[in-house]
Design an enzyme around this catalytic site. Structure first.
Site, PDB file in Angstrom:
ATOM      1  N   ASP A 258       0.814  -1.210   0.000  1.00 22.39           N
ATOM      2  CA  ASP A 258       0.000   0.000   0.000  1.00 22.39           C
ATOM      3  C   ASP A 258       0.851   1.265   0.000  1.00 22.39           C
ATOM      4  OD1 ASP A 258       1.008  -0.298   2.570  1.00 22.39           O
ATOM      5  OD2 ASP A 258      -0.917  -0.603   3.524  1.00 22.39           O
TER       6      ASP A 258
ATOM      7  N   GLU B  87      -9.369  -1.777   5.324  1.00 24.03           N
ATOM      8  CA  GLU B  87     -10.010  -1.422   6.588  1.00 24.03           C
ATOM      9  C   GLU B  87     -11.258  -2.283   6.811  1.00 24.03           C
ATOM     10  OE1 GLU B  87      -8.449   0.371   8.583  1.00 24.03           O
ATOM     11  OE2 GLU B  87      -8.062   2.422   7.935  1.00 24.03           O
TER      12      GLU B  87
ATOM     13  N   ASN C 275      -7.189  -2.429  14.256  1.00 20.25           N
ATOM     14  CA  ASN C 275      -8.575  -2.764  13.917  1.00 20.25           C
ATOM     15  C   ASN C 275      -8.660  -3.988  12.995  1.00 20.25           C
ATOM     16  OD1 ASN C 275      -7.665  -1.790  11.502  1.00 20.25           O
ATOM     17  ND2 ASN C 275      -9.082  -0.067  11.350  1.00 20.25           N
TER      18      ASN C 275
ATOM     19  N   HIS D   4      -6.865  -4.379  10.157  1.00 21.77           N
ATOM     20  CA  HIS D   4      -6.599  -4.154   8.732  1.00 21.77           C
ATOM     21  C   HIS D   4      -5.302  -4.828   8.307  1.00 21.77           C
ATOM     22  CE1 HIS D   4      -4.586   0.037   9.563  1.00 21.77           C
ATOM     23  NE2 HIS D   4      -3.629  -0.814   9.256  1.00 21.77           N
TER      24      HIS D   4
HETATM   25  C1  GLP Z   1      -0.277   0.592   8.671  1.00 22.61           C
HETATM   26  C2  GLP Z   1      -0.030  -0.168   7.342  1.00 22.61           C
HETATM   27  C3  GLP Z   1      -0.161  -1.654   7.519  1.00 22.61           C
HETATM   28  C4  GLP Z   1       0.504  -2.030   8.810  1.00 22.61           C
HETATM   29  C5  GLP Z   1      -0.289  -1.502   9.966  1.00 22.61           C
HETATM   30  C6  GLP Z   1       0.328  -1.705  11.329  1.00 22.61           C
HETATM   31  O1  GLP Z   1      -1.263   1.568   8.605  1.00 22.61           O
HETATM   32  N1  GLP Z   1      -0.814   0.251   6.231  1.00 22.61           N
HETATM   33  O2  GLP Z   1       0.394  -2.324   6.393  1.00 22.61           O
HETATM   34  O3  GLP Z   1       0.567  -3.427   8.938  1.00 22.61           O
HETATM   35  O4  GLP Z   1      -0.689  -0.166   9.772  1.00 22.61           O
HETATM   36  O5  GLP Z   1       1.328  -0.807  11.597  1.00 22.61           O
HETATM   37  P1  GLP Z   1       2.388  -0.995  12.747  1.00 22.61           P
HETATM   38  O6  GLP Z   1       3.294  -2.113  12.298  1.00 22.61           O
HETATM   39  O7  GLP Z   1       3.115   0.309  12.812  1.00 22.61           O
HETATM   40  O8  GLP Z   1       1.640  -1.334  13.977  1.00 22.61           O
END
Ligand code: GLP
Length: 253
Positions: A74, A150, A143, A145
């Site tokens: 993404d 989402e 959440n 995702h």
């Molecule tokens: C982000 C990314 C995800 C990621 C998630 C968790 O928004 N788009 O690909 O896995 O949130 O992030 P973190 O590893 O900082 O907890």
């Protein structure tokens, strides 16, 4: 400790460091067994340690990335690639500038595109032309995702534009000067893109992920918890540290 929950293999590890090392070993083995591997890559704070391990392995000549191709999950939209909060910038800083991957083998959705619909189609086509993803690395949002898929009423299939949840914007604001600077949209691979990967490894650490890991692994498969769909995939490995695995441990005691 290694356990099986449905189809999913879960490693309950002691520390973030152990998650990072095991994930890096999985990626490196994939690349060694198939030098032309197509890797699906994730951003966020979770995989930073894994990328550090991969860089160390590369520096010790233990792995060669010259023939791999990569597709990132993404990117924010809109965002310029040289913005320090873009995932393009993150990937360069954490991995690509330190290893011998060819520039033309790197794919990240273009957050600066003037036609986001075309960008999504082009991204799907490029993944298809590459023969699909061999190993997909995932983190997980609080959440549930994955990528930026989402919680929703249905699973999005291909690469698409997402309206970010208020909670995600808040969670990601820590990387920006202020919450108002977080882009409201993103471009993300869809659930079909992720589920088409031959193998998937999902990493989670820290107490903030304990509840969602329980929902993902033991809850019903539902687009309200996007990561729950991984219960239907045949080759998923989940790597958790003590804190993220706390609720899972209580199920097996
Ligand atoms: C982000 C990314 C995800 C990621 C998630 C968790 O928004 N788009 O690909 O896995 O949130 O992030 P973190 O590893 O900082 O907890």
């Amino acid at each position: 400790m290694k356990i099986k929950i449905g189809n999913i293999t879960v490693f309950l590890l002691d520390s973030y460091d152990m998650i990072s090392k095991r994930a890096a070993a999985m990626v490196a083995s994939q690349v060694t067994v198939k030098p032309k591997s197509v890797l699906g890559l994730a951003t966020g704070s979770t995989p930073v340690g894994m990328y550090q391990e991969l860089v160390k392995m590369y520096q010790k000549d233990e792995v060669d990335f010259s023939d791999i191709r990569t597709f990132n999950l993404d990117e924010y939209f809109p965002i310029q690639q040289d913005n320090e909060q873009s995932y393009a910038y993150y990937m360069n800083q954490n991995l690509f500038s330190h290893i011998n991957i060819k520039k033309e083998s790197i794919h990240i959705p273009n957050g600066a595109t003037s036609d986001v619909g075309i960008e999504c189609d082009v991204y799907d086509k490029a993944m298809e032309d590459a023969g699909g993803i061999d190993l997909q690395v995932l983190g997980i949002g609080n959440n549930g995702h994955i990528g930026f898929n989402e919680p929703n009423l249905h699973f999005e299939t291909g690469t698409h534009v997402v309206e970010l949840d208020a909670g995600t914007i808040q969670a990601n604001a820590r990387f920006f000067q202020s919450e108002s600077e977080v882009p409201r949209q993103a471009i993300s691979m869809g659930i079909r893109n992720i589920m088409n990967a031959k193998k998937i490894v999902l990493l989670a650490n820290g107490a903030a992920k304990a509840d969602i890991m329980e929902k993902m692994l033991y809850g019903e498969v539902s687009p309200h918890v996007p990561a729950s769909v991984l219960q239907l995939h045949r080759d998923v490995t989940v790597l958790l540290d003590q804190e993220a695995g706390a609720k899972i441990r209580s199920h097996i005691k």
